[in-house]
Design a protein around this motif. Sequence first.
Motif, short mmCIF file in Angstrom:
data_model
loop_
_atom_site.label_atom_id
_atom_site.label_comp_id
_atom_site.label_asym_id
_atom_site.label_seq_id
_atom_site.Cartn_x
_atom_site.Cartn_y
_atom_site.Cartn_z
N LEU A 141 0.85 -1.19 0.00
CA LEU A 141 0.00 0.00 0.00
C LEU A 141 0.89 1.24 0.00
N ASP A 142 1.56 1.45 -1.12
CA ASP A 142 2.55 2.52 -1.21
C ASP A 142 1.96 3.86 -0.78
N GLY A 143 2.65 4.53 0.12
CA GLY A 143 2.24 5.88 0.54
C GLY A 143 1.20 5.91 1.64
N LEU A 144 0.73 4.75 2.10
CA LEU A 144 -0.31 4.73 3.13
C LEU A 144 0.23 4.09 4.42
N VAL A 145 0.05 4.81 5.52
CA VAL A 145 0.47 4.29 6.81
C VAL A 145 -0.71 4.40 7.76
N ILE A 146 -0.95 3.35 8.57
CA ILE A 146 -1.97 3.45 9.62
C ILE A 146 -1.36 3.00 10.94
N ASP A 147 -1.41 3.88 11.93
CA ASP A 147 -0.93 3.54 13.26
C ASP A 147 -2.12 3.42 14.20
N ASP A 148 -2.05 2.44 15.08
CA ASP A 148 -3.10 2.22 16.07
C ASP A 148 -2.58 2.70 17.43
N PHE A 149 -3.22 3.73 17.98
CA PHE A 149 -2.88 4.20 19.32
C PHE A 149 -4.06 3.85 20.22
N ARG A 204 2.77 20.73 8.52
CA ARG A 204 3.07 19.92 9.70
C ARG A 204 1.93 20.08 10.71
N SER A 205 0.67 19.96 10.24
CA SER A 205 -0.43 20.25 11.15
C SER A 205 -0.91 19.00 11.87
N SER A 206 -1.74 19.22 12.91
CA SER A 206 -2.30 18.12 13.71
C SER A 206 -3.21 17.27 12.84
N PRO A 207 -3.42 16.00 13.23
CA PRO A 207 -4.34 15.14 12.50
C PRO A 207 -5.76 15.70 12.51
N THR A 208 -6.52 15.37 11.44
CA THR A 208 -7.92 15.82 11.40
C THR A 208 -8.83 14.61 11.58
N HIS A 209 -10.03 14.89 12.12
CA HIS A 209 -10.98 13.83 12.44
C HIS A 209 -11.67 13.30 11.19
N LEU A 210 -11.70 11.96 11.03
CA LEU A 210 -12.40 11.37 9.88
C LEU A 210 -13.62 10.56 10.27
N TRP A 270 -7.08 5.30 15.56
CA TRP A 270 -6.23 5.04 14.39
C TRP A 270 -5.86 6.35 13.71
N LEU A 271 -4.61 6.39 13.28
CA LEU A 271 -4.11 7.57 12.58
C LEU A 271 -3.60 7.15 11.20
N ILE A 272 -4.29 7.65 10.16
CA ILE A 272 -3.88 7.37 8.78
C ILE A 272 -2.92 8.47 8.34
N SER A 273 -1.80 8.09 7.78
CA SER A 273 -0.90 9.09 7.17
C SER A 273 -0.80 8.73 5.69
N SER A 274 -0.97 9.75 4.88
CA SER A 274 -1.02 9.49 3.45
C SER A 274 -0.22 10.55 2.70
N LYS A 275 0.29 10.16 1.52
CA LYS A 275 1.08 11.10 0.71
C LYS A 275 0.22 12.28 0.28
N GLU A 276 0.87 13.42 0.11
CA GLU A 276 0.17 14.62 -0.35
C GLU A 276 -0.58 14.33 -1.66
N GLY A 277 -1.81 14.80 -1.76
CA GLY A 277 -2.57 14.64 -3.00
C GLY A 277 -3.34 13.33 -3.07
N GLU A 278 -3.09 12.40 -2.16
CA GLU A 278 -3.81 11.11 -2.18
C GLU A 278 -5.05 11.22 -1.29
N ASP A 279 -6.11 10.51 -1.67
CA ASP A 279 -7.31 10.50 -0.82
C ASP A 279 -7.10 9.53 0.33
N TYR A 304 -8.45 9.22 12.59
CA TYR A 304 -7.86 10.53 12.27
C TYR A 304 -6.92 10.37 11.08
N ALA A 305 -6.57 11.49 10.46
CA ALA A 305 -5.67 11.42 9.31
C ALA A 305 -4.76 12.63 9.25
N LYS A 306 -3.56 12.40 8.70
CA LYS A 306 -2.68 13.54 8.41
C LYS A 306 -1.95 13.27 7.10
N THR A 307 -1.50 14.35 6.47
CA THR A 307 -0.81 14.24 5.19
C THR A 307 0.69 14.26 5.43
#
Length: 294
Positions: A33-41, A77-83, A45-54, A68-71
């Motif tokens: 899943l190139d460019g997609l990271v999900i961490d479980d705290f 370098r902003s805080s995660p947003t709620h999804l 869950w925090l999704i991190s995704s490459k700029e421009g990707e949904d 939550y998600a961040k780019t």
Amino acid sequence: MLDRIKAAISRRSGLRPTETDAYRLVNGAGDGLDGLVIDDFAGRWLISSKEGEDFPQLAPELGYRALYAKTLSRDERSSPTHLGGEKVAARFPVQEQRLFYWIDFQSGYSQGLFLDQRLNRQKLRELCPGRTVLNTFAYTCSFGVAAVSAGARAVNLDLSRNYLEWGQENYRLNGLEPEKSDFIYGDVFDWLGRFAKRGRRFDTVILDPPTFSRSRTSGVFRAEKDYGALLECALRVIEPDGIVLCCLNAHHVSANEFRYMLKDSLPPAVDLRQMPMPADFPGSDYLKSFWAHL
Ligand SMILES: C[S@@+](CC[C@H](N)C(=O)[O-])C[C@H]1O[C@@H](n2cnc3c(N)ncnc32)[C@H](O)[C@@H]1O
């Protein structure tokens, strides 16, 4: 994509250490899943995704209570947003191998604990009982917590007062007394010089610098270029049979290149042992870690 995410999550079930609820569920290309990271705290869950990707649409049935998600971006370098799921309004604790750390989704780009350092924290706990530990670039003092919980004395050093306060809260969360450790606000190069002049020595020094930093006292630090100088300063405060953990977070420096970089600054007979990245980071080798036993 959803099938690959589910497969990555199910692969983790056998890998997660006991008494650990902070874990990487999806690790980009290593999980197909190139460019997609999900961490479980702890269920957040925090999704991190490459700029421009949904961001992928994930249902709570997958196992999260908050999503939550961040780019991943150089500039933003902003805080995660709620999804989805609950809103996380306050900091909350996570557990890693019987130790606890505060996580904050409102604190900006970094949430308080670097999951990729889990094996090094575990190793430190094995190596340091009864020893003195200098935790440079301490951030929220997770290495300090690991050391003190294992019976070491620790000095935590960082250029951010906020992170050091967060570190003290992490101590309290684990029933450790921050008053018994030092939390020094200042520049690592400056303080390594001061310790060396005063003849202060440590059994273990942790070096996990950012790739780039700028301080009023020591100027610009670029890890790839200045690591040798940093290590040489650290060697001036280490006991003769001491141990230095050397970490470098850099995609385009190989482990071998880093090993040679370290060897250039270390005495000839030093035993260098590489620590791999944790199993929940398949396919990644950006974090190079060597334990140097003097
Ligand atoms: C990558 S984080 C370190 C992560 C930490 N080792 C851990 O595992 O939690 C980098 C930290 O270095 C601190 N820092 C950056 N430049 C510094 C300097 N010149 N002296 C002291 N601390 C510095 C930052 O404030 C930040 O907390």
